[in-house]
Write a protein that holds these residues in place. Sequence first.
Motif, PDB file in Angstrom:
ATOM      1  N   LEU A 165       0.852  -1.186   0.000  1.00  0.00           N
ATOM      2  CA  LEU A 165       0.000   0.000   0.000  1.00  0.00           C
ATOM      3  C   LEU A 165       0.890   1.238   0.000  1.00  0.00           C
ATOM      4  CD1 LEU A 165      -2.665  -1.022   2.650  1.00  0.00           C
ATOM      5  CD2 LEU A 165      -3.113  -0.491   0.263  1.00  0.00           C
ATOM      6  N   PRO A 166       0.377   2.361  -0.523  1.00  0.00           N
ATOM      7  CA  PRO A 166       1.181   3.589  -0.514  1.00  0.00           C
ATOM      8  C   PRO A 166       1.621   3.947   0.915  1.00  0.00           C
ATOM      9  CG  PRO A 166      -0.841   3.880  -1.779  1.00  0.00           C
ATOM     10  CD  PRO A 166      -0.920   2.530  -1.156  1.00  0.00           C
ATOM     11  N   GLU A 167       2.779   4.616   1.003  1.00  0.00           N
ATOM     12  CA  GLU A 167       3.372   4.840   2.331  1.00  0.00           C
ATOM     13  C   GLU A 167       2.552   5.741   3.234  1.00  0.00           C
ATOM     14  OE1 GLU A 167       7.432   5.955   1.980  1.00  0.00           O
ATOM     15  OE2 GLU A 167       8.017   3.918   1.375  1.00  0.00           O
ATOM     16  N   ASP A 168       1.711   6.617   2.655  1.00  0.00           N
ATOM     17  CA  ASP A 168       0.969   7.545   3.498  1.00  0.00           C
ATOM     18  C   ASP A 168      -0.036   6.849   4.418  1.00  0.00           C
ATOM     19  OD1 ASP A 168      -0.465   7.216   0.874  1.00  0.00           O
ATOM     20  OD2 ASP A 168      -2.006   8.329   1.959  1.00  0.00           O
ATOM     21  N   PHE A 169      -0.253   5.567   4.228  1.00  0.00           N
ATOM     22  CA  PHE A 169      -1.212   4.871   5.091  1.00  0.00           C
ATOM     23  C   PHE A 169      -0.696   4.705   6.513  1.00  0.00           C
ATOM     24  CE2 PHE A 169      -3.606   3.472   1.341  1.00  0.00           C
ATOM     25  CZ  PHE A 169      -4.863   3.738   1.828  1.00  0.00           C
ATOM     26  N   ASP A 170       0.572   4.356   6.646  1.00  0.00           N
ATOM     27  CA  ASP A 170       1.187   4.316   7.962  1.00  0.00           C
ATOM     28  C   ASP A 170       0.446   3.440   8.979  1.00  0.00           C
ATOM     29  OD1 ASP A 170       3.229   5.070   9.588  1.00  0.00           O
ATOM     30  OD2 ASP A 170       2.160   6.802  10.428  1.00  0.00           O
ATOM     31  N   PHE A 171      -0.028   2.282   8.531  1.00  0.00           N
ATOM     32  CA  PHE A 171      -0.695   1.364   9.458  1.00  0.00           C
ATOM     33  C   PHE A 171       0.322   0.665  10.344  1.00  0.00           C
ATOM     34  CE2 PHE A 171      -3.903   0.730   5.876  1.00  0.00           C
ATOM     35  CZ  PHE A 171      -4.925   1.390   6.532  1.00  0.00           C
ATOM     36  N   GLU A 172      -0.110   0.323  11.546  1.00  0.00           N
ATOM     37  CA  GLU A 172       0.692  -0.599  12.362  1.00  0.00           C
ATOM     38  C   GLU A 172       0.287  -2.008  11.976  1.00  0.00           C
ATOM     39  OE1 GLU A 172       0.859  -0.431  16.746  1.00  0.00           O
ATOM     40  OE2 GLU A 172       0.668   1.741  16.458  1.00  0.00           O
ATOM     41  N   LEU A 173       1.247  -2.916  11.912  1.00  0.00           N
ATOM     42  CA  LEU A 173       0.935  -4.271  11.464  1.00  0.00           C
ATOM     43  C   LEU A 173       0.522  -5.195  12.606  1.00  0.00           C
ATOM     44  CD1 LEU A 173       3.731  -5.063   8.838  1.00  0.00           C
ATOM     45  CD2 LEU A 173       1.388  -4.314   8.431  1.00  0.00           C
ATOM     46  N   VAL A 174      -0.428  -6.072  12.290  1.00  0.00           N
ATOM     47  CA  VAL A 174      -0.818  -7.147  13.206  1.00  0.00           C
ATOM     48  C   VAL A 174      -0.567  -8.450  12.449  1.00  0.00           C
ATOM     49  CG1 VAL A 174      -2.713  -8.179  14.541  1.00  0.00           C
ATOM     50  CG2 VAL A 174      -2.637  -5.695  14.188  1.00  0.00           C
ATOM     51  N   GLU A 175       0.363  -9.248  12.945  1.00  0.00           N
ATOM     52  CA  GLU A 175       0.742 -10.470  12.214  1.00  0.00           C
ATOM     53  C   GLU A 175       0.829 -11.659  13.175  1.00  0.00           C
ATOM     54  OE1 GLU A 175       4.384  -8.590  10.574  1.00  0.00           O
ATOM     55  OE2 GLU A 175       3.536  -9.088   8.617  1.00  0.00           O
ATOM     56  N   PRO A 176      -0.329 -12.158  13.583  1.00  0.00           N
ATOM     57  CA  PRO A 176      -0.336 -13.157  14.666  1.00  0.00           C
ATOM     58  C   PRO A 176       0.265 -14.520  14.319  1.00  0.00           C
ATOM     59  CG  PRO A 176      -2.553 -12.849  13.768  1.00  0.00           C
ATOM     60  CD  PRO A 176      -1.694 -11.794  13.149  1.00  0.00           C
ATOM     61  N   VAL A 177       0.386 -14.861  13.018  1.00  0.00           N
ATOM     62  CA  VAL A 177       0.925 -16.195  12.716  1.00  0.00           C
ATOM     63  C   VAL A 177       2.317 -16.123  12.078  1.00  0.00           C
ATOM     64  CG1 VAL A 177      -1.339 -17.293  12.559  1.00  0.00           C
ATOM     65  CG2 VAL A 177      -0.323 -16.362  10.475  1.00  0.00           C
ATOM     66  N   LYS A 178       2.980 -14.988  12.304  1.00  0.00           N
ATOM     67  CA  LYS A 178       4.244 -14.789  11.563  1.00  0.00           C
ATOM     68  C   LYS A 178       5.379 -15.715  12.002  1.00  0.00           C
ATOM     69  CE  LYS A 178       6.107 -10.999  14.238  1.00  0.00           C
ATOM     70  NZ  LYS A 178       6.371  -9.584  14.288  1.00  0.00           N
ATOM     71  N   LEU A 179       5.258 -16.346  13.171  1.00  0.00           N
ATOM     72  CA  LEU A 179       6.323 -17.273  13.580  1.00  0.00           C
ATOM     73  C   LEU A 179       5.927 -18.737  13.348  1.00  0.00           C
ATOM     74  CD1 LEU A 179       7.766 -15.604  16.811  1.00  0.00           C
ATOM     75  CD2 LEU A 179       8.497 -15.345  14.442  1.00  0.00           C
ATOM     76  N   LEU A 180       4.806 -18.939  12.656  1.00  0.00           N
ATOM     77  CA  LEU A 180       4.334 -20.322  12.458  1.00  0.00           C
ATOM     78  C   LEU A 180       4.668 -20.849  11.062  1.00  0.00           C
ATOM     79  CD1 LEU A 180       0.763 -20.433  14.073  1.00  0.00           C
ATOM     80  CD2 LEU A 180       3.008 -20.512  15.161  1.00  0.00           C
TER      81      LEU A 180
END
Length: 326
Positions: A165-180
Amino acid sequence: MEKNVRPADMQRITTEALANAFIEEQVNLMRNQIGNNKVLLALSGGVDSSVVAALLIKAIGKQLICVHVNHGLLRKGEPEQVIEVFRNQMDANLIYIDATDRFLDKLAGVADPEEKRKIIGGEFIRVFEEEARKLTDVKFLAQGTIYPDILESDGVKAHHNVGGLPEDFDFELVEPVKLLFKDEVRVVGKALGLPDNMVYRQPFPGPGLGVRCTGAITRDRLEAVRESDAILREEFAKNGLQGKVWQYFTIVPDYRSTGVRDGKRLWDWPVVIRAVNTKDAMSATVENIPFELMTHITSRILNEVKGVNRVLYDFTPKPCGTIEWE
Ligand code: XMP
């Protein structure tokens, strides 16, 4: 501990009890991280995004906004299943966008595979971005990043073709399965009550049926890919091959040959069946499908799919043939 590194002593999630413990832990972590804010998720219906959606629904309910973009290149029944499972059964906040015409119009006349990928990936981001801009108070973006994505790329969900997404969105990420790992995501999905054909589904490329309708995509040939794929999947499921064969699908090349039906000469397409096994998709072997099953599937495709007069089986291992035809 580095945030994106799986601790050496982290237990592999192999049982429902371990999955339930993981779910409880993640639900608490996400509630703390998110508070009363809203979270946006692009929900494809694939295993990873579906598990993330189900986890978030459990944690924050309607604070999650799922967006399901139908690019017109999904398999038969997929958008309907996403709506049924997430909106009807889980009561999720789901925005469904049927962008079929938009994608197919952009793809009209484009035959180069990489150009097709770029158009599909780029358009997907634009459709998602347009939805995101309509929602003004979203602080978080959820993603179905899994550990192999982190190991194989630079930590961004590797969609091959989709940028960000374009950079102006500036969302914080939620990635609950990223270590699985994938098998653990499936165990968690099962424990969350997702249907088996969602949890155990075979890999499906981001550009979907678009790379199986080779060359320039036309609606009628795309329909032949979708219908023949549905027959193949149905027959594999009935005959105990679902979950056993790693990936199986049909291709409809942009090529016609002569045929005959009811005394009339035909000028129709072939359907190619591909069924392969692999560990890492880098090399693959061809599945040995019983001959009777092949003839049964052939007869169903010839009788039920419009515009098709031949069925072929692709015997090519990888290398030297890739798994997909484009
Ligand atoms: P190939 O055809 O390169 O495919 O042997 C290896 C695996 O990758 C999948 N694939 C894709 N997945 N976007 C994706 O998300 C793509 O553009 C793409 N191309 C291939 C393919 O289905 C197989 O599992």
